[in-house]
Motif scaffolding. Structure first.
Motif, PDB file in Angstrom:
ATOM      1  N   GLY A  48       0.689  -1.203   0.193  1.00 30.58           N
ATOM      2  CA  GLY A  48       0.075   0.006   0.056  1.00 30.58           C
ATOM      3  C   GLY A  48       0.991   1.055   0.049  1.00 30.58           C
ATOM      4  O   GLY A  48       2.091   1.084  -0.438  1.00 30.58           O
ATOM      5  N   ASN A  49       0.259   2.424   0.193  1.00 32.63           N
ATOM      6  CA  ASN A  49      -1.084   2.719   0.799  1.00 32.63           C
ATOM      7  C   ASN A  49      -1.928   3.164  -0.089  1.00 32.63           C
ATOM      8  O   ASN A  49      -3.457   3.297   0.180  1.00 32.63           O
ATOM      9  N   ILE A  50      -1.672   3.288  -1.350  1.00 34.69           N
ATOM     10  CA  ILE A  50      -2.653   3.962  -2.162  1.00 34.69           C
ATOM     11  C   ILE A  50      -3.750   2.935  -2.506  1.00 34.69           C
ATOM     12  O   ILE A  50      -5.180   3.342  -2.466  1.00 34.69           O
ATOM     13  N   GLY A  51      -3.343   1.634  -2.785  1.00 38.31           N
ATOM     14  CA  GLY A  51      -4.745   0.691  -3.090  1.00 38.31           C
ATOM     15  C   GLY A  51      -5.658   0.549  -1.775  1.00 38.31           C
ATOM     16  O   GLY A  51      -6.848   0.688  -1.986  1.00 38.31           O
ATOM     17  N   PRO A  52      -5.103   0.135  -0.474  1.00 44.13           N
ATOM     18  CA  PRO A  52      -5.928   0.020   0.496  1.00 44.13           C
ATOM     19  C   PRO A  52      -6.863   1.295   0.811  1.00 44.13           C
ATOM     20  O   PRO A  52      -7.935   1.052   1.186  1.00 44.13           O
ATOM     21  N   VAL A  53      -6.378   2.541   0.602  1.00 44.99           N
ATOM     22  CA  VAL A  53      -6.981   3.755   1.067  1.00 44.99           C
ATOM     23  C   VAL A  53      -8.037   3.882  -0.102  1.00 44.99           C
ATOM     24  O   VAL A  53      -9.381   4.085   0.303  1.00 44.99           O
ATOM     25  N   THR A  54      -7.722   3.386  -1.343  1.00 45.00           N
ATOM     26  CA  THR A  54      -8.994   3.809  -2.459  1.00 45.00           C
ATOM     27  C   THR A  54      -9.797   2.870  -2.370  1.00 45.00           C
ATOM     28  O   THR A  54     -10.975   3.177  -2.361  1.00 45.00           O
ATOM     29  N   ASP A  55      -9.506   1.500  -1.883  1.00 52.18           N
ATOM     30  CA  ASP A  55     -10.801   0.496  -1.649  1.00 52.18           C
ATOM     31  C   ASP A  55     -11.694   1.022  -0.527  1.00 52.18           C
ATOM     32  O   ASP A  55     -12.821   1.027  -0.534  1.00 52.18           O
ATOM     33  N   ALA A  56     -11.078   1.397   0.776  1.00 52.48           N
ATOM     34  CA  ALA A  56     -11.641   2.053   1.745  1.00 52.48           C
ATOM     35  C   ALA A  56     -12.587   3.117   1.492  1.00 52.48           C
ATOM     36  O   ALA A  56     -13.870   3.189   1.812  1.00 52.48           O
ATOM     37  N   LEU A  57     -12.145   4.034   0.783  1.00 53.84           N
ATOM     38  CA  LEU A  57     -13.003   5.070   0.365  1.00 53.84           C
ATOM     39  C   LEU A  57     -14.044   4.776  -0.521  1.00 53.84           C
ATOM     40  O   LEU A  57     -15.267   5.157  -0.255  1.00 53.84           O
ATOM     41  N   LEU A  58     -13.976   4.060  -1.344  1.00 49.20           N
ATOM     42  CA  LEU A  58     -14.812   3.402  -2.548  1.00 49.20           C
ATOM     43  C   LEU A  58     -15.926   2.623  -1.761  1.00 49.20           C
ATOM     44  O   LEU A  58     -17.029   2.836  -1.797  1.00 49.20           O
ATOM     45  N   ASP A  59     -15.494   1.642  -0.719  1.00 50.17           N
ATOM     46  CA  ASP A  59     -16.456   0.776   0.097  1.00 50.17           C
ATOM     47  C   ASP A  59     -17.345   1.815   0.896  1.00 50.17           C
ATOM     48  O   ASP A  59     -18.347   1.844   1.131  1.00 50.17           O
ATOM     49  N   ALA A  60     -16.618   2.950   1.533  1.00 51.05           N
ATOM     50  CA  ALA A  60     -17.494   3.854   2.326  1.00 51.05           C
ATOM     51  C   ALA A  60     -18.446   4.797   1.425  1.00 51.05           C
ATOM     52  O   ALA A  60     -19.632   4.910   2.042  1.00 51.05           O
ATOM     53  N   LEU A  61     -18.192   4.686   0.086  1.00 56.12           N
ATOM     54  CA  LEU A  61     -19.087   5.995  -0.540  1.00 56.12           C
ATOM     55  C   LEU A  61     -20.123   5.051  -1.263  1.00 56.12           C
ATOM     56  O   LEU A  61     -20.990   5.409  -1.501  1.00 56.12           O
ATOM     57  N   HIS A  62     -19.666   3.882  -1.555  1.00 63.07           N
ATOM     58  CA  HIS A  62     -20.737   2.992  -2.502  1.00 63.07           C
ATOM     59  C   HIS A  62     -20.983   1.758  -1.849  1.00 63.07           C
ATOM     60  O   HIS A  62     -22.084   0.946  -2.335  1.00 63.07           O
ATOM     61  N   GLY A  63     -20.420   1.144  -0.720  1.00 64.14           N
ATOM     62  CA  GLY A  63     -20.659  -0.389  -0.285  1.00 64.14           C
ATOM     63  C   GLY A  63     -19.542  -1.069  -0.502  1.00 64.14           C
ATOM     64  O   GLY A  63     -18.748  -0.953  -1.583  1.00 64.14           O
ATOM     65  N   PRO A  64     -19.485  -2.204   0.200  1.00 63.88           N
ATOM     66  CA  PRO A  64     -18.217  -3.153  -0.003  1.00 63.88           C
ATOM     67  C   PRO A  64     -17.989  -3.855  -1.536  1.00 63.88           C
ATOM     68  O   PRO A  64     -19.069  -4.302  -1.957  1.00 63.88           O
ATOM     69  N   GLY A  65     -16.886  -3.452  -1.861  1.00 63.22           N
ATOM     70  CA  GLY A  65     -16.600  -4.061  -3.305  1.00 63.22           C
ATOM     71  C   GLY A  65     -17.385  -3.451  -4.636  1.00 63.22           C
ATOM     72  O   GLY A  65     -17.028  -3.616  -5.725  1.00 63.22           O
ATOM     73  N   GLN A  66     -18.074  -2.245  -4.203  1.00 63.84           N
ATOM     74  CA  GLN A  66     -18.772  -1.416  -5.158  1.00 63.84           C
ATOM     75  C   GLN A  66     -18.022  -0.300  -5.596  1.00 63.84           C
ATOM     76  O   GLN A  66     -17.049   0.250  -4.854  1.00 63.84           O
TER      77      GLN A  66
END
Length: 437
Positions: free
Chosen positions: A97-115
């Protein structure tokens, strides 16, 4: 008339935050940068754009995620319409990381897990950072052939961003190639849709010039999360201006008049900063070298540096530096360990910077992302107004510091790789230019 923030940004280091804020101000957005995540009960901030500066680039990924999510919650409390996660234009990171994990977490928070779907575009053509066929170039060479391959914390040995990012994220990574970008915003948006239909969650986007960033910016209208380098700030503001939500602001970069003594504190070991330190010294500048081994041996290097500086400050800018060539850095790391060597230098330089401000320095240049973060924290700065650009990606800022009883301190936070050869002297000249009627 107060304004509701339109864009909320999360930056993974302090120089990167001012770099991004600089481009937003140049695009006419009144921008406020915070140091760390403000108290959620602090009330609304009057600005077009907000930039939360974190020191999360090289900390453990789970800590970077937690800090970034806290920043997101505060930005949402301010009512921002779009969020930008900003990282370095050389994509500084590791397979963990940390770019990938942070991006995943922000997308999950805004759209839902994996979305959700977003882009990755570190391109900043004004600073010779371009992306072509998914590969990041620094000037005319691949990232992996540049000085970044020797970075002490995040050595970048692969220029293929699709491959680098795929190792860090749980989502599929795709590419929007330059032939699509060159056809314009509609073609880019169509490519986004096709990638999403194919299960891609993050698209690396080519950009080799500012025209590309403008095209990409139009295609990003309404996208909840954008991840990119500071160059993307060239293209994003136009969407709100087109929609009538952003009025021109010709005074967006105006700061209070600068006063006081001048100093430079440099902890970066990049090729660019090494050359800037050498140039400053060759031109007769007064400089004090900090040796990490002296710090580790228990010497009071802070007191030595401040005692050295005291009689010299009145004669002009002084430079305190721990900048060194790659071989010297590796030798120190071999004896002290990578993390310990870095922390020793950052802690020492930040204490020296605070001492210089206590001694009357009110115009301070800091070189290096990690060093900048440590210095700003040592000065107790919580918020910065963004002012005029010195070089692409580096503006002057104005902040209030409790270290000097609430006086205004002008601070320039320079990423190690940024700035012209004469940056240190140019920076102070730029403040003088702004003061002229």
């Amino acid at each position: 008339m107060s304004r509701r923030p339109l864009l909320g940004c999360i930056a993974d280091d302090f120089t990167g935050a001012t770099d991004l804020a600089n481009n937003l101000v140049r695009s006419g957005m009144r921008t406020v940068q915070t140091i760390g995540v403000p108290d959620e009960t602090g009330g609304p901030v009057d600005a077009d754009a907000l930039v939360v500066a974190l020191k999360s680039r090289t900390i453990p990924a789970d800590e970077a995620v937690a800090q970034s999510l806290a920043a997101l919650r505060w930005l949402q409390s301010q009512g921002v319409q779009q969020v930008c996660f900003k990282y370095c234009s050389t994509f500084d990171s590791t397979p963990a990381g940390n770019i990938g994990p942070v991006t995943d977490a922000l997308l999950d928070a805004l759209h839902g897990p994996g979305q959700g779907f977003t882009i990755a575009c570190p391109a900043f053509p004004d600073n010779q950072r371009t992306v072509f066929k998914g590969h990041l170039f620094v000037g005319d060479v691949l990232l992996s052939d540049s000085g970044m391959r020797h970075h002490p914390l995040t050595p970048m040995t692969d220029a293929n961003l699709v491959r680098v990012l795929q190792a860090q994220t749980q989502r599929r990574v795709g590419l929007v190639p330059h032939e699509v970008v060159a056809r314009g915003a509609e073609a880019i948006a169509q490519r986004f849709a096709a990638l999403q239909a194919d299960g891609v969650g993050i698209a690396v986007v080519d950009a080799i010039g500012n025209d590309d960033l403008y095209r990409i910016g139009v295609a990003l209208a309404g996208m909840p999360l954008v991840t990119a380098g500071s160059g993307i700030a060239i293209g994003l503001p136009q969407n709100w201006r087109t929609a009538g939500a952003l009025a021109p602001d010709e005074a967006a970069d105006r700061l209070p008049a600068a006063t006081g003594l001048r100093a430079v504190v440099s902890g970066s070991c990049s090729l660019a900063t090494n050359a800037q330190v050498q140039q400053f010294r060759q031109q007769g500048g007064t400089a004090f070298a900090v040796n990490p081994l002296d710090i580790a041996a228990g010497q009071d290097v802070v007191a030595q540096a401040l005692e050295w500086a005291a009689p010299r400050l009145a004669q002009g800018p002084v430079l305190v530096y721990a900048t060194a060539e790659a071989e010297a850095v590796r030798a120190v790391q071999a004896r002290l360990g990578v993390a310990e060597a870095g922390e020793l230098v950052e802690r020492t330089l930040s204490r020296i910077a605070a001492g210089l401000v206590q001694a009357g320095v009110r115009q301070l240049v800091v070189a290096g992302g990690e060093t900048s973060g440590a210095v700003v924290q040592a000065l107790g700065v919580r918020q910065m107004a963004i002012g005029p650009q010195i070089d692409p990606g580096v503006p002057w800022t104005a902040a209030v510091s409790p270290v000097c009883a609430g006086d205004t301190v002008h601070v320039a936070l320079k990423s190690g790789n940024f700035g012209s050869l004469d940056f240190f002297t140019k920076a102070f000249a730029r403040l003088e230019e702004q003061a002229r009627p």
